[in-house]
Design an enzyme around this catalytic site. Structure first.
Site, PDB file in Angstrom:
ATOM      1  N   ARG A  65       0.815  -1.213   0.000  1.00 17.51           N
ATOM      2  CA  ARG A  65       0.000   0.000   0.000  1.00 17.51           C
ATOM      3  C   ARG A  65       0.849   1.262   0.000  1.00 17.51           C
ATOM      4  NH1 ARG A  65      -3.757   2.381   4.596  1.00 17.51           N
ATOM      5  NH2 ARG A  65      -5.370   3.418   3.363  1.00 17.51           N
ATOM      6  N   GLY A  75       3.812  11.629  -8.093  1.00 20.90           N
ATOM      7  CA  GLY A  75       4.515  10.520  -8.739  1.00 20.90           C
ATOM      8  C   GLY A  75       5.269   9.663  -7.736  1.00 20.90           C
ATOM      9  N   ASP A  77       7.971   9.078  -5.942  1.00 25.47           N
ATOM     10  CA  ASP A  77       9.157   9.863  -5.598  1.00 25.47           C
ATOM     11  C   ASP A  77       9.480   9.789  -4.109  1.00 25.47           C
ATOM     12  OD1 ASP A  77       7.055  11.236  -4.526  1.00 25.47           O
ATOM     13  OD2 ASP A  77       7.544  13.178  -5.437  1.00 25.47           O
ATOM     14  N   SER A  79       7.816  10.726  -1.727  1.00 23.47           N
ATOM     15  CA  SER A  79       7.354  11.891  -0.961  1.00 23.47           C
ATOM     16  C   SER A  79       6.603  11.468   0.294  1.00 23.47           C
ATOM     17  CB  SER A  79       6.466  12.800  -1.829  1.00 23.47           C
ATOM     18  OG  SER A  79       5.370  12.085  -2.363  1.00 23.47           O
ATOM     19  N   ASN A  97      -3.739   8.677   5.178  1.00 23.61           N
ATOM     20  CA  ASN A  97      -2.551   8.000   5.702  1.00 23.61           C
ATOM     21  C   ASN A  97      -2.483   7.974   7.223  1.00 23.61           C
ATOM     22  OD1 ASN A  97      -1.479   7.470   3.129  1.00 23.61           O
ATOM     23  ND2 ASN A  97      -0.425   9.456   3.045  1.00 23.61           N
ATOM     24  N   PRO A 166      -7.590   7.821  -2.958  1.00 22.56           N
ATOM     25  CA  PRO A 166      -9.017   7.487  -2.896  1.00 22.56           C
ATOM     26  C   PRO A 166      -9.481   7.288  -1.458  1.00 22.56           C
ATOM     27  CG  PRO A 166      -7.742   5.592  -3.611  1.00 22.56           C
ATOM     28  CD  PRO A 166      -6.782   6.732  -3.528  1.00 22.56           C
ATOM     29  N   HIS A 196      -6.590  -5.726  -2.248  1.00 17.66           N
ATOM     30  CA  HIS A 196      -7.394  -5.951  -1.035  1.00 17.66           C
ATOM     31  C   HIS A 196      -7.681  -7.438  -0.826  1.00 17.66           C
ATOM     32  CE1 HIS A 196      -8.963  -1.495  -0.938  1.00 17.66           C
ATOM     33  NE2 HIS A 196      -7.653  -1.597  -0.757  1.00 17.66           N
TER      34      HIS A 196
HETATM   35  C1  HEM Z   1      -9.801   1.835  -5.369  1.00 16.86           C
HETATM   36  C2  HEM Z   1      -9.540   2.697  -4.421  1.00 16.86           C
HETATM   37  C3  HEM Z   1      -9.034   2.298  -3.064  1.00 16.86           C
HETATM   38  C4  HEM Z   1      -9.591   2.660  -1.882  1.00 16.86           C
HETATM   39  C5  HEM Z   1     -10.799   3.543  -1.674  1.00 16.86           C
HETATM   40  C6  HEM Z   1      -8.795   2.037  -0.846  1.00 16.86           C
HETATM   41  C7  HEM Z   1      -9.034   2.197   0.509  1.00 16.86           C
HETATM   42  C8  HEM Z   1      -8.413   1.465   1.498  1.00 16.86           C
HETATM   43  C9  HEM Z   1      -8.764   1.520   2.879  1.00 16.86           C
HETATM   44  C10 HEM Z   1      -9.831   2.409   3.492  1.00 16.86           C
HETATM   45  C11 HEM Z   1      -7.979   0.620   3.531  1.00 16.86           C
HETATM   46  C12 HEM Z   1      -8.002   0.337   5.025  1.00 16.86           C
HETATM   47  C13 HEM Z   1      -7.121   1.355   5.729  1.00 16.86           C
HETATM   48  C14 HEM Z   1      -7.319   1.364   7.235  1.00 16.86           C
HETATM   49  O1  HEM Z   1      -8.361   0.946   7.708  1.00 16.86           O
HETATM   50  O2  HEM Z   1      -6.394   1.851   7.921  1.00 16.86           O
HETATM   51  C15 HEM Z   1      -7.126   0.017   2.559  1.00 16.86           C
HETATM   52  C16 HEM Z   1      -6.185  -0.945   2.832  1.00 16.86           C
HETATM   53  C17 HEM Z   1      -5.317  -1.451   1.890  1.00 16.86           C
HETATM   54  N1  HEM Z   1      -5.193  -1.044   0.597  1.00 16.86           N
HETATM   55 FE1  HEM Z   1      -6.518   0.086  -0.426  1.00 16.86          FE
HETATM   56  N2  HEM Z   1      -7.798   1.322  -1.411  1.00 16.86           N
HETATM   57  C18 HEM Z   1      -7.882   1.453  -2.769  1.00 16.86           C
HETATM   58  C19 HEM Z   1      -7.013   0.921  -3.699  1.00 16.86           C
HETATM   59  C20 HEM Z   1      -5.863   0.243  -3.388  1.00 16.86           C
HETATM   60  C21 HEM Z   1      -4.792  -0.036  -4.310  1.00 16.86           C
HETATM   61  C22 HEM Z   1      -4.777   0.419  -5.762  1.00 16.86           C
HETATM   62  C23 HEM Z   1      -3.846  -0.737  -3.628  1.00 16.86           C
HETATM   63  C24 HEM Z   1      -2.520  -1.253  -4.085  1.00 16.86           C
HETATM   64  C25 HEM Z   1      -2.073  -1.235  -5.305  1.00 16.86           C
HETATM   65  C26 HEM Z   1      -4.343  -0.907  -2.274  1.00 16.86           C
HETATM   66  C27 HEM Z   1      -3.720  -1.609  -1.276  1.00 16.86           C
HETATM   67  C28 HEM Z   1      -4.204  -1.761   0.007  1.00 16.86           C
HETATM   68  C29 HEM Z   1      -3.678  -2.718   0.965  1.00 16.86           C
HETATM   69  C30 HEM Z   1      -2.612  -3.752   0.675  1.00 16.86           C
HETATM   70  C31 HEM Z   1      -4.372  -2.507   2.159  1.00 16.86           C
HETATM   71  C32 HEM Z   1      -4.148  -3.213   3.511  1.00 16.86           C
HETATM   72  C33 HEM Z   1      -3.089  -2.448   4.265  1.00 16.86           C
HETATM   73  C34 HEM Z   1      -2.718  -2.997   5.627  1.00 16.86           C
HETATM   74  O3  HEM Z   1      -3.217  -4.036   6.072  1.00 16.86           O
HETATM   75  O4  HEM Z   1      -1.874  -2.345   6.275  1.00 16.86           O
HETATM   76  N3  HEM Z   1      -5.545  -0.269  -2.168  1.00 16.86           N
HETATM   77  N4  HEM Z   1      -7.397   0.559   1.318  1.00 16.86           N
END
Ligand code: HEM
Ligand SMILES: *[C@@H]1O[C@H](CO)[C@@H](O)[C@H](O)[C@H]1NC(C)=O
Length: 323
Positions: A65, A75, A77, A79, A97, A166, A196
C-alpha cells in the site's frame, strides 16, 4: 575545405544525437538501472523485506500500500516517507494515511541495509517499488520486473495526498477520476484493487457499509458488526480482514467475495454492483492467472507515474528526511 566543414558539422550532429539519446535513456526507468552501481540491491531488499514479513505477516499488505500511496502523490518519488520539517508538510498526516498507512520504519531499515552495501546510490522511491513486488511474492502473489532509476523528491504535499488518494466512501465516478488523473484506466483500478486480497481495514472505514448498505450479504454484515459497533467513536480502530476467506494470501478470493456481496469496503463492492466493471470482476473471480498477469502489468504502469529522473530530485541518505 568544404569536406572538412561537412565532416565537422557531421560531428556536431552526432554529438547532439548522443546527448539527446543519453537524456532519453535517463528519462526512462529500466530494470537494469543498478546493475553496475549496486548489483546487490535486489537480494538485499528481498532479504530485509522477507525478515519484516516473517516478523509480522500483515506487513506485506502495508508495504504494498505504501508504494501505491507514494505514486499517487507527485509521482513515485518517496514523498510519502518525508517527516514534517521546515518547508515540508508530511503526507503521513493526510487523512488517508494518518494512523492508517504503516511500514515506514521497515522502509527506513531496508534503506539502511542498502546504504551499507551501496551508499548514496539507491533511491527510496525505488526501494518502495522493489519492496512492493517482493511483498506480493512473499504472500503468494505475482512477480514482475521492477523498473528502476527513480529519484527522491525534496518536497511532499499533504494537500495533494488528500486530493489524490481514494477514500472508501467515494462513488464510482470519483474513484474513476482519481485513477484517471494518474493515467490509470478503469480496468487498472479494478485489477489494482485486487490488492485488497491481503491486509486489514479499520472499523471506521467500513461501518457505513455493514450497517447501511443493501448490496451486502446479510450474514457477512452481521459477522463484521460484532467487532464494529454502529456509533462513530466506538471501536473505530478495530480491524477486519479485507478478504474474509484468505486474508494472508494473495489470490483471487477478493473477486469471488465481491460476487457474493462480501466486499468489506464500499469502494470494493462498487466494482461489482451492476455496473460496467462487473464483467472484469467476474472474469478475475474465475481466472487467477489472468488476474495475476494483469496485476503485474498494472503495478509496472503505476510504478511509472511521473518519476524524477536524471538530475531531478536527489537520492536521499535517510528516507524520512531530505539530504
Ligand atoms: C480503489 C480505491 C481504493 C480505496 C478507496 C482504498 C481504501 C483502502 C482503505 C480504506 C484501507 C483500510 C485502511 C485502514 O483501515 O487503515 C485500505 C487498505 C489497503 N489497501 Fe486500499 N484502497 C484502494 C485501492 C488500493 C490499491 C490500488 C492498492 C494497491 C495497489 C491498495 C492496497 C491496500 C492494501 C494492501 C491494504 C491493507 C493495508 C494494511 O493491512 O496495512 N488499495 N485501502
Ligand atoms: C446509517 O444511515 C443513517 C441515515 O442516513 C444515519 O443516520 C446513520 O448514522 C448511518 N449509520 C451508520 C453506521 O453509518
Amino acid at each position: 575545405m568544404s569536406s572538412l566543414r561537412a565532416s565537422s558539422s557531421n560531428l556536431v550532429w552526432v554529438a547532439a544525437l548522443v546527448v539527446s539519446l543519453m537524456a532519453l535513456c535517463e528519462a526512462q526507468l529500466s530494470p537494469n538501472y543498478y546493475d553496475k552501481t549496486c548489483p546487490q540491491v535486489l537480494p538485499t531488499v528481498k532479504k530485509a523485506t522477507g525478515t519484516a514479513i516473517a516478523r509480522e505477516h500483515r506487513m506485506a499488505a502495508s508495504l504494498l500500500r505504501l508504494h501505491f500511496h507514494d505514486c499517487f502523490v507527485q509521482g513515485c518519488d518517496a514523498s510519502i516517507l518525508l517527516n514534517d520539517a521546515a518547508g515540508i508538510v508530511s503526507e503521513k498526516n493526510a487523512r488517508q494515511n494518518f494512523r492508517s498507512a504503516r511500514g515506514y520504519e521497515v522502509i527506513d531499515g531496508i534503506k539502511s541495509a542498502v546504504e551499507k552495501v551501496c551508499p548514496g546510490v539507491v533511491s527510496c522511491a525505488d526501494i518502495l517499488a522493489i519492496v512492493a513486488r517482493d511483498s506480493s511474492v512473499y504472500v503468494g502473489g505475482p512477480s514482475w520486473k521492477v523498473k528502476l532509476g527513480r529519484r527522491d523528491s525534496t518536497t511532499a504535499s499533504k494537500d495533494l495526498a488528500e486530493q489524490n488518494l481514494p477514500i472508501a466512501f467515494d462513488d464510482l465516478d470519483t474513484l474513476t477520476s482519481v485513477f484517471a488523473r494518474q493515467g490509470l484506466s478503469l480496468k487498472d483500478m479494478v485489477v489494482l484493487s485486487g490488492s485488497h486480497t491481503i491486509g486489514l481495514a479499520q472499523c471506521a472505514t467500513f461501518r457505513g457499509r455493514i450497517y447501511n448498505e443493501t448490496n451486502i450479504d446479510a450474514g457477512f454484515a452481521r459477522m463484521r458488526q460484532r467487532r464494529c459497533p454502529p456509533t462513530a467513536g466506538n471501536g473505530d480502530t478495530n480491524l477486519a480482514p479485507l478478504d474474509l476467506v484468505t486474508p494472508g494470501s494473495f489470490d483471487n478470493n477478493y473477486y469471488k467475495n465481491l460476487l457474493r456481496k462480501k466486499g468489506l469496503l464500499h469502494s470494493d463492492q462498487l466494482l461489482f454492483n451492476g455496473g460496467s466493471t462487473d464483467a472484469t470482476v467476474a472474469a478475475y473471480s474465475k481466472d487467477q492467472a489472468a488476474f495475476f498477469a494483469d496485476f503485474a502489468a498494472a503495478m509496472v504502469k503505476m510504478g511509472d507515474i511521473s518519476p524524477l529522473t536524471g538530475s531531478a530530485g536527489e537520492v536521499r541518505k535517510v528516507c524520512s528526511v531530505v539530504n
